[in-house]
Write an enzyme that holds these catalytic residues in place. Sequence first.
Site, mmCIF file in Angstrom:
data_model
loop_
_atom_site.group_PDB
_atom_site.id
_atom_site.type_symbol
_atom_site.label_atom_id
_atom_site.label_comp_id
_atom_site.label_asym_id
_atom_site.label_seq_id
_atom_site.Cartn_x
_atom_site.Cartn_y
_atom_site.Cartn_z
ATOM 1 N N GLU A 80 7.746 -2.215 -2.331
ATOM 2 C CA GLU A 80 8.772 -1.936 -3.845
ATOM 3 C C GLU A 80 10.075 -1.385 -3.723
ATOM 4 O O GLU A 80 9.980 -0.279 -3.605
ATOM 5 C CB GLU A 80 7.727 -1.413 -4.760
ATOM 6 C CG GLU A 80 6.753 -2.296 -5.236
ATOM 7 C CD GLU A 80 6.117 -1.418 -6.247
ATOM 8 O OE1 GLU A 80 6.114 -0.044 -6.620
ATOM 9 O OE2 GLU A 80 4.982 -2.009 -6.977
ATOM 10 N N GLU A 107 0.870 -7.364 -6.002
ATOM 11 C CA GLU A 107 0.043 -5.938 -6.638
ATOM 12 C C GLU A 107 0.084 -6.079 -8.117
ATOM 13 O O GLU A 107 1.231 -6.176 -8.619
ATOM 14 C CB GLU A 107 1.003 -4.682 -6.163
ATOM 15 C CG GLU A 107 0.225 -3.290 -6.551
ATOM 16 C CD GLU A 107 1.156 -2.354 -6.126
ATOM 17 O OE1 GLU A 107 1.146 -1.941 -4.798
ATOM 18 O OE2 GLU A 107 1.340 -1.292 -6.843
HETATM 19 C C1 IDC Z 1 -0.072 5.025 -6.400
HETATM 20 C C2 IDC Z 1 -1.427 5.331 -6.557
HETATM 21 C C3 IDC Z 1 -1.600 6.799 -6.422
HETATM 22 C C4 IDC Z 1 -0.692 7.830 -5.593
HETATM 23 C C5 IDC Z 1 0.770 7.022 -5.702
HETATM 24 C C6 IDC Z 1 1.356 7.794 -4.546
HETATM 25 O O1 IDC Z 1 -2.190 4.676 -7.634
HETATM 26 O O2 IDC Z 1 -2.769 7.219 -6.512
HETATM 27 O O3 IDC Z 1 -0.697 9.121 -5.912
HETATM 28 O O4 IDC Z 1 0.645 5.758 -5.514
HETATM 29 O O5 IDC Z 1 2.848 7.495 -4.633
HETATM 30 C C7 IDC Z 1 2.997 0.994 -7.727
HETATM 31 C C8 IDC Z 1 2.957 1.421 -6.054
HETATM 32 C C9 IDC Z 1 1.481 1.886 -5.846
HETATM 33 C C10 IDC Z 1 1.300 3.054 -6.779
HETATM 34 C C11 IDC Z 1 0.989 2.313 -8.026
HETATM 35 C C12 IDC Z 1 0.743 3.272 -9.256
HETATM 36 O O6 IDC Z 1 3.087 0.115 -5.159
HETATM 37 O O7 IDC Z 1 1.865 2.598 -4.400
HETATM 38 O O8 IDC Z 1 0.015 3.983 -6.291
HETATM 39 N N1 IDC Z 1 2.124 1.594 -8.451
HETATM 40 O O9 IDC Z 1 1.699 4.137 -9.243
HETATM 41 N N2 IDC Z 1 4.070 0.488 -7.870
HETATM 42 C C13 IDC Z 1 3.677 0.431 -9.338
HETATM 43 C C14 IDC Z 1 2.781 1.197 -9.618
#
Ligand code: IDC
Length: 530
Positions: free
Chosen positions: A368, A456
């Site tokens: 992303e 995702e």
């Molecule tokens: C989030 C995880 C969370 C972690 C965080 C770290 O759910 O547990 O602490 O990352 O940065 C994304 C990302 C994905 C995110 C997720 C939710 O690709 O890594 O995971 N998210 O925030 N894009 C949109 C949402």
Amino acid sequence: MDDKKQKNTNRILIAVIAVLAVVVIGLIAAIISKGKNKNSDKDKETTASESIEATDGDAVTEDKKDDDTENDSDTEEASDKEELLCYVSVSSTNSWENNGKQSGQLDIKIVNNSSSEIKDWSVKLEIGKDTTLDSFWNCNTDLKDGVLTLTPVEYNGSVASKQTLGDIGIIVTAASAGDFKAINSAVLYVDGVEYTQTQTADDKKEERTTEEKTDNKKDDSKKDDNGKTPFENHGKLSVKGTDIVDANGDKFQLKGPSTHGIAWFPDYVSYDTFKTFRDDWGANMIRIAMYTDENGGYCSGGDKAYLKGLVDDGVKAATDLGMYVIVDWHILHDLNPQVNKADAIDFFEEMSAKYKDYDNVIFEICNEPNGGTSWSDVKSYAEEVIPVIRANCPDAIIIVGTPNWSQDVDIAANDPVTGYDNIMYAVHFYATTHKDNIRNKAQTALDKGIPVFISECSICDASGNGAIDYGEADKWFSFIDDNNLSYAVWNISNKDETSSLISSSCNKTSGWSDDELSETGKWFKELMSK
Ligand code: IDC
């Protein structure tokens, strides 16, 4: 006659002495044997603890402090204790340099090899006065004078007989690498009784990887309707127009879960985990998310060999199961893929060489892009990484991330990467936050003939947490099915957040019953297995 009498008396005397001798020898033997039994109780303990070592692969020396001092002769009590074999195992799964200091992740497991349930536990770890606690999960913590005490959260206080409680972890920062490595002993308290173990907080990674590899038995029970694996049925995939098509040229939809960051939750990168998704959920694909920045990510001082080992475990497990697998370069806090482009090029060079003969591997080159990163930055990054992969894998599917957390696919669609086949563009959504506005962007791209991959998604909000919007979720999946889009669902873990597919009260890493899934997990299981 007198002579005869005398002889008889002598014989009787000899007989009596002989009997007495036998009795005395018997008594001595009994005493010695009792002493030996006492020692052999100890021997048994050592053997038992050695056998734990052998099965678990952890260099654990067990020393039960509540020795049978009072009741040595009480065999019932002794055998109870023999069975009560519990220990805590602490292993360092990842470490990285942090402004001249050393940060690292410690994974904690509580092993209950006894025949009774552990009802309450706590763990004391000497982390040192200069060491800070940065984060922790699935436990409560109390840090005083360099001693860190971990206690259960509401759902993991008990450990059933012959079970191991895992997914407890902490991240600490020590003054130096030596100080970090010195965090090597922990004491487990079970229902008030103390168990100590000493273990070098050295990497368990090599062992874990070997364990996994030997575990990876070739698949036996089959999964698609005709008894073959997804890969046996569909073979090498390619992109035709906006569709993925299989080796027969038929439209094909990939669907399956994404891991959480593999460094956070390495235990779910396993054959049994993936097999449960394939057989119970109907997944034909797994996405392996390797963070590049956060928490000792690949490019922020994380242990590269370890992380690549985990990726490899995941690719091999998926391959053994006849599933497709995405290797995801999970940029996020590093915002712009240009930041770590040199590492990305090395990584994909190595991965594509390693998996050049694997027709089930898909490469996602930048999860992303965000923080204002422009499409032209992403595109020029893609133009450097794609040829590196192409040199080894001339036609593997490659997914390119799009600006604004992989939402602005419409912008990418105006100026796509040219000169290569089998390139797709990422759209990510979290249904409570992203609605028609993002579907419209995806539609715009599709209308221009740009292939979209939902690499995702979840049905909660963009933080990965918060409320589920079931109505929007339904709209998204009608859109996905109408357009034959493939999708990966965030995330395989039991972290206490809405997007985790496993209930936070469940520590199993495979074979979940429905009530061991989160609400999100139940919803996706039903969707995928339709
Ligand atoms: C989030 C995880 C969370 C972690 C965080 C770290 O759910 O547990 O602490 O990352 O940065 C994304 C990302 C994905 C995110 C997720 C939710 O690709 O890594 O995971 N998210 O925030 N894009 C949109 C949402």
